[in-house]
Each structure stands twice: as C-alpha cells, then as structure tokens.
Design a protein around this motif. Structure first.
Motif, mmCIF file in Angstrom:
data_model
loop_
_atom_site.group_PDB
_atom_site.id
_atom_site.type_symbol
_atom_site.label_atom_id
_atom_site.label_comp_id
_atom_site.label_asym_id
_atom_site.label_seq_id
_atom_site.Cartn_x
_atom_site.Cartn_y
_atom_site.Cartn_z
ATOM 1 N N ARG A 82 -3.072 8.737 -5.886
ATOM 2 C CA ARG A 82 -2.820 10.168 -5.714
ATOM 3 C C ARG A 82 -2.507 10.528 -4.269
ATOM 4 N N ILE A 83 -2.614 9.576 -3.357
ATOM 5 C CA ILE A 83 -2.192 9.804 -1.970
ATOM 6 C C ILE A 83 -0.674 9.685 -1.951
ATOM 7 N N ASN A 84 -0.007 10.821 -1.817
ATOM 8 C CA ASN A 84 1.446 10.852 -1.975
ATOM 9 C C ASN A 84 2.073 11.725 -0.887
ATOM 10 N N PRO A 85 2.966 11.183 -0.078
ATOM 11 C CA PRO A 85 3.498 9.823 -0.166
ATOM 12 C C PRO A 85 2.431 8.789 0.205
ATOM 13 N N PRO A 86 2.613 7.568 -0.288
ATOM 14 C CA PRO A 86 1.621 6.526 0.017
ATOM 15 C C PRO A 86 1.585 6.228 1.504
ATOM 16 N N THR A 87 0.437 5.790 1.960
ATOM 17 C CA THR A 87 0.234 5.479 3.375
ATOM 18 C C THR A 87 0.003 3.989 3.549
ATOM 19 N N ALA A 88 -0.020 3.566 4.803
ATOM 20 C CA ALA A 88 -0.311 2.158 5.087
ATOM 21 C C ALA A 88 -1.663 1.777 4.511
ATOM 22 N N GLU A 89 -2.617 2.709 4.559
ATOM 23 C CA GLU A 89 -3.970 2.416 4.075
ATOM 24 C C GLU A 89 -4.019 2.325 2.554
ATOM 25 N N SER A 90 -3.348 3.237 1.857
ATOM 26 C CA SER A 90 -3.384 3.181 0.392
ATOM 27 C C SER A 90 -2.620 1.963 -0.121
ATOM 28 N N LEU A 91 -1.527 1.604 0.557
ATOM 29 C CA LEU A 91 -0.775 0.412 0.160
ATOM 30 C C LEU A 91 -1.575 -0.855 0.417
ATOM 31 N N LYS A 92 -2.322 -0.866 1.513
ATOM 32 C CA LYS A 92 -3.172 -2.033 1.807
ATOM 33 C C LYS A 92 -4.277 -2.165 0.764
ATOM 34 N N LEU A 93 -4.823 -1.032 0.347
ATOM 35 C CA LEU A 93 -5.866 -1.085 -0.687
ATOM 36 C C LEU A 93 -5.297 -1.719 -1.954
ATOM 37 N N PHE A 94 -4.084 -1.309 -2.343
ATOM 38 C CA PHE A 94 -3.457 -1.912 -3.515
ATOM 39 C C PHE A 94 -3.247 -3.412 -3.304
ATOM 40 N N SER A 95 -2.681 -3.780 -2.179
ATOM 41 C CA SER A 95 -2.392 -5.187 -1.905
ATOM 42 C C SER A 95 -3.667 -6.023 -1.895
ATOM 43 N N ASP A 96 -4.712 -5.512 -1.254
ATOM 44 C CA ASP A 96 -5.967 -6.260 -1.167
ATOM 45 C C ASP A 96 -6.687 -6.328 -2.510
ATOM 46 N N SER A 97 -6.348 -5.422 -3.414
ATOM 47 C CA SER A 97 -7.001 -5.397 -4.725
ATOM 48 C C SER A 97 -6.404 -6.397 -5.702
ATOM 49 N N ILE A 98 -5.210 -6.881 -5.425
ATOM 50 C CA ILE A 98 -4.520 -7.744 -6.381
ATOM 51 C C ILE A 98 -5.347 -8.980 -6.719
ATOM 52 N N GLY A 99 -5.944 -9.588 -5.697
ATOM 53 C CA GLY A 99 -6.754 -10.778 -5.926
ATOM 54 C C GLY A 99 -8.061 -10.494 -6.626
ATOM 55 N N LYS A 100 -8.354 -9.211 -6.894
ATOM 56 C CA LYS A 100 -9.612 -8.831 -7.544
ATOM 57 C C LYS A 100 -9.417 -8.276 -8.947
ATOM 58 N N LEU A 101 -8.184 -8.298 -9.433
ATOM 59 C CA LEU A 101 -7.935 -7.740 -10.764
ATOM 60 C C LEU A 101 -8.580 -8.574 -11.854
ATOM 61 N N GLY A 102 -8.479 -9.903 -11.735
ATOM 62 C CA GLY A 102 -9.108 -10.794 -12.691
ATOM 63 C C GLY A 102 -8.792 -10.436 -14.122
ATOM 64 N N GLU A 103 -9.792 -10.429 -14.964
ATOM 65 C CA GLU A 103 -9.626 -10.110 -16.381
ATOM 66 C C GLU A 103 -10.112 -8.705 -16.715
ATOM 67 N N ASN A 104 -10.235 -7.876 -15.687
ATOM 68 C CA ASN A 104 -10.716 -6.516 -15.878
ATOM 69 C C ASN A 104 -9.570 -5.615 -16.349
ATOM 70 N N ALA B 200 -4.906 0.224 -13.817
ATOM 71 C CA ALA B 200 -4.757 1.094 -12.649
ATOM 72 C C ALA B 200 -3.784 0.500 -11.637
ATOM 73 N N ALA B 201 -3.826 -0.822 -11.461
ATOM 74 C CA ALA B 201 -2.886 -1.472 -10.550
ATOM 75 C C ALA B 201 -1.457 -1.300 -11.057
ATOM 76 N N ALA B 202 -1.267 -1.422 -12.372
ATOM 77 C CA ALA B 202 0.060 -1.208 -12.953
ATOM 78 C C ALA B 202 0.522 0.222 -12.732
ATOM 79 N N ARG B 203 -0.390 1.180 -12.878
ATOM 80 C CA ARG B 203 -0.022 2.583 -12.649
ATOM 81 C C ARG B 203 0.358 2.811 -11.188
ATOM 82 N N PHE B 204 -0.386 2.195 -10.272
ATOM 83 C CA PHE B 204 -0.091 2.357 -8.849
ATOM 84 C C PHE B 204 1.314 1.833 -8.548
#
Length: 498
Positions: free
Chosen positions: A272-294, A300-304
C-alpha cells in the motif's frame, strides 16, 4: 469526571488450569478472591503440547478503532472494581480473553473501559498474555479489545512504558506456538500508529538483545506493523533498518511458519506504499527467501509483484538493463514458490495471467523497434530485462524440478502458466507443437512431459520457454541481447533454497 488513582493494585488470586487448546473453554464461576501480585508472572510460556491458532491473525487488522477524541478514565465503583479484578483473574486462569471482552461489553462507557485497561496493565505481563489469548474470540470481540486499548493509550490510562512492560521478556515467546500474534493483532487493530510503533519497537528490542534469534517474535512485529498506515510504515522501515533485518531473518522459520499470516500481512501493508519506495521494495526482495510453503506469504508476494512489478524489476537491474546477480537468483526463487511448487494459493490464476501479460507487453514494446539499426540503448535495456525475466521464469521451473524434486507440480505449473496466456498470446509459438491458441491443456501437458522425459539427463534444455518469446523479437540485435540476458539469468538461478 475524576481520574483513577494510580497505586498498588489490588490482588487477584489465580489457579491456572492445564488443558489442551482443543478442549472447549468452560468459564469458572466468579470467586470472591483478592488480587495477587504473583499474577504478573510470565504467562506467555506455552503449555507443553499446545499451539496457538495463528490463523487468527488473518482477520485482526481489519477492524480499526474509530474514535478520534480520547476519553479519560473515571474511578470505578466498588462493585465495578471487584468485577474488573475478577474478570482479569478469570481471563488469566482460563487463558481466554473473553472474560475481559465480556466486561468491556457489559460496561460500554469509554471512561469505565479506560479505567479497566488502566487496572489490567498494572499487572504488566499478565495484560499482554490476556490480550494474546484471543484465538477463540469472534472479530467483534477483538475489535472491542482494540478499541478499548486505543482509547486507553490515547487518554494516558495506559502509558507507553506500561505497554512495553506487557511484552514478555527474552525467550518467553520463543516456544512453538507462542508467537504473540494474538497480542500483535489487537495492537494492529487499534490503528494507532504511535501505539503500534511503541509495541513493535519493544518486541524488536528484545529480538536484537538476544542476538536476533528470538524467532517467534518476528511474527508479532510483522503483524503489528501491518496495522500502520502507509506513510508511517514507510518511516518505520526507513528508521529501523537493522531491526527489520532481524525480523525478516527470523520470519517463517519456526514450526508455525506454514500457517502464520504475519509475513503476508506485512507484504500487503508494504504494497500500500504507493509509489513504492526503496524500503518497501527491499522488504519484498528480502521476503522472497522466506515464502517457503506458506500460502498467505506466497499470495501476498504475488499481489505485491502484480501491483509493483515494474518497480521491483527496475530495482534489480544492473547498468546494462539485465537483472543483476541477486535479482536473477531472487526472481527465480520467487517464481519457484509462486508458480511451480506446492501449495497453491488464492489468486494464483490471476498471478499467472499477470506474469504472461507482462511478457506480452514487453514483447509488443520491443516490436516497435523491429527495424532500428542500430537499436536504441533504451530498447536494448528493455530486451535484456525481458531476457532476464524469462530466464528467471525458466530457472524457477528448473529449481522445482531439480532441487525440490517437484517434477509433477512443476509440470502442472508450467502448463497452467502457458494455458493462462491463450487469450492474449494466441500466436505464441510453442517449439515443436504449434501455436498456443491451437493447443489444448492436455496437449500442453504432453509437450512439457515428453520434453522432460526426452532430455532427462539435461532437463535445463527440456522446456524452450525462452525460444517461444525469442521468436517474436524481429530485430536481430535485440534478439541477441534478449538471449544473452536470458542465458545468464537461467545459469545464475537460485541454489540451496531456504
């Protein structure tokens, strides 16, 4: 209206019954007991053999406290004081916040409710434990708790210090199931940015003091921060980079990782941070390795990505326009988790269509430069980015086949991905099979499966996905750029998944 006098609280007697969470709650009869200070023991420790119903967090951030004018507490009558003490005792005894919610429901005056919260938070960890035990409560009751906490905090009946003391000490939330997500959901439901930040910083402080290894707390921080409005979340991410690194390091790594909605909530809030910022994009990028089987994290990652895909890819580009090394690896894993490995998640079909539509748009844009000689630098960058994205897609498929040993699931994912594009990529050439518009889902299934079987010793060459899109690039120079970027991204796909 008088203000309640702060002082030594009366004493509440409690006998905590041991029982499995699956058993129904039977409220004990109200007892004429005194308040016992020992009630303030750490009640965040989970009973052996139990696990919190972390799925409760999926609804807690929906309701928001709506009052804009804080109502100060007023003194309780003797009868009200006694019933309040007993509600607190019973809630602690039964590990069930419904006693507290019932008291608030029966005493709707905000001033009385503020006095109740003032009393309860004098017991520090007990207040936090009671508000963490909300898994049996309907949404209306949780909203009532959030509203009362919001008003009490804004009126000063509950101070920042008292809120922080309600958070259990290090390791107290580190047992399986003791994620604090219930308490964090009540905090998030207040919609009170100052309160939310105060709570999240305390949980984060304990994580950091423990060397960043109190894993269960990360879910609480993520759940609470999801209640922040976009501007305040952006400020929090920017001002707490080291703390957020610890939160993301630990998120989705414990026994509850497959069930917790915490990371999904945080990603949706960052979206919901729009336009996206360096921080929100980093949160998405850093979360990729934590998606697992959840499932919820994946969704939510797909929606982002659906909402901010252009910005995500731009943040991962190198100077040439290709995905950088980290971006190649992360996007490959992202596609592994969201397209080619189980479990499926809500909205996955729409995500497939978005990915293929994005590739269609890239291909159409490149065709505007079909006759340029030489092509512009911008078009060359666009060709390299498209090549990197296709390479990451193929890499994600290959990871599922080789590293996760999910060949059947990966095949289904590839077939579904191609079939989803029939309406807007009808002339996409499928090597050796014809045009996409002419193929049934069974024919696509046969094509993918037979290719894998024929090239069992070299499965990386089995699915010429890149060739299908490469054939649509008329400009030979741009095709060369596309092929080179695709090959690099595919070779550098993620290894050793989290």
């Amino acid at each position: 209206m008088s203000t309640i006098q702060r002082g030594i609280p009366n004493r509440v007697e409690t006998r905590t019954p041991e029982r499995a969470d699956a058993q129904p709650v039977t409220k004990p009869a109200v007892r004429d007991n005194a308040v016992r200070a020992e009630l303030a023991r750490d009640v965040f420790q989970a009973t052996p053999g139990t696990r919190s119903a972390v799925s409760l967090g999926a609804e807690t951030t929906v309701a928001r406290a709506t009052s804009t004018t804080a109502v100060a507490p007023t003194a309780l009558t003797e009868a009200e004081q006694k019933s309040a003490e007993q509600a607190i005792a019973n809630a602690s005894d039964g590990r069930d916040a419904s006693y507290v919610s019932d008291w608030l429901k029966n005493n709707p005056d905000p001033a009385k409710q503020a006095a109740f919260m003032d009393l309860m938070f004098k017991f520090e960890g007990v207040a936090g434990a009671i508000l963490d035990n909300v898994q049996r409560l309907p949404e209306a009751d949780r909203a009532r708790l959030s509203g009362a906490l919001d008003n009490a905090y804004r009126s000063g009946a509950v101070t920042p210090g008292e809120l922080q003391k309600a958070v259990a000490a290090a390791h107290s939330g580190a047992l399986p199931g003791a994620t604090h997500e219930g308490l964090a959901g009540i905090v998030a439901g207040t919609g009170n940015a100052d309160l939310i930040e105060t709570y999240a910083k305390k949980e984060m402080e304990i994580i950091r003091a423990d060397g960043g290894y109190d894993q269960q707390r990360s879910a609480a921080v993520a759940t609470a921060l999801a209640g922040l409005p976009p501007d305040r979340l952006q400020s929090f991410l920017a001002n707490n980079k080291e703390g957020m690194a610890d939160v993301l390091k630990n998120i989705n790594v414990d026994v509850d990782a497959s069930y917790s909605p915490a990371l999904g909530k945080l990603l949706d809030a960052a979206g919901r941070i729009n336009p996206p910022t360096a921080e929100s994009l980093k949160l998405f990028s850093d979360s990729i390795g934590k998606l697992g089987e959840n499932r919820e994290s994946r969704a939510a990652a797909a929606r982002f990505f659906t909402q901010h895909g252009d910005a995500v890819l731009a943040s991962m580009q190198d100077k040439s326009g290709s995905l950088n090394l980290d971006g190649q690896k992360k996007m490959s894993e992202f596609f592994t988790r969201t397209l080619f490995s189980p479990p499926e998640f809500e909205g996955q079909d729409a995500f497939r269509q978005d990915v293929m539509s994005r590739l269609q748009s890239m291909s159409t844009d490149l065709e505007q430069h079909a006759t340029e000689n030489p092509p512009s630098q911008d078009s060359k960058r666009a060709a390299r980015l498209m090549g990197g994205l296709v390479g990451a897609l193929e890499g994600g498929f290959q990871i599922a086949v080789e590293e996760l040993n999910k060949r059947n699931d990966a095949v289904k994912g590839m077939v579904d991905l191609l079939f989803s594009a029939k309406s807007f990529l009808p002339d996409l050439p499928i090597p050796g099979a014809g045009k996409l518009k002419d193929l049934t889902i069974d024919q696509l299934q046969k094509w993918v499966t037979s290719n894998l079987q024929e090239k069992a010793q070299k499965p990386e060459d089995a699915i010429p996905f890149h060739g299908a899109f490469g054939e649509q690039i008329s400009n030979p120079d741009l095709r060369t750029d596309y092929d080179a970027a695709r090959d690099t991204a595919f070779v550098n796909r993620q290894r050793g998944l989290t």
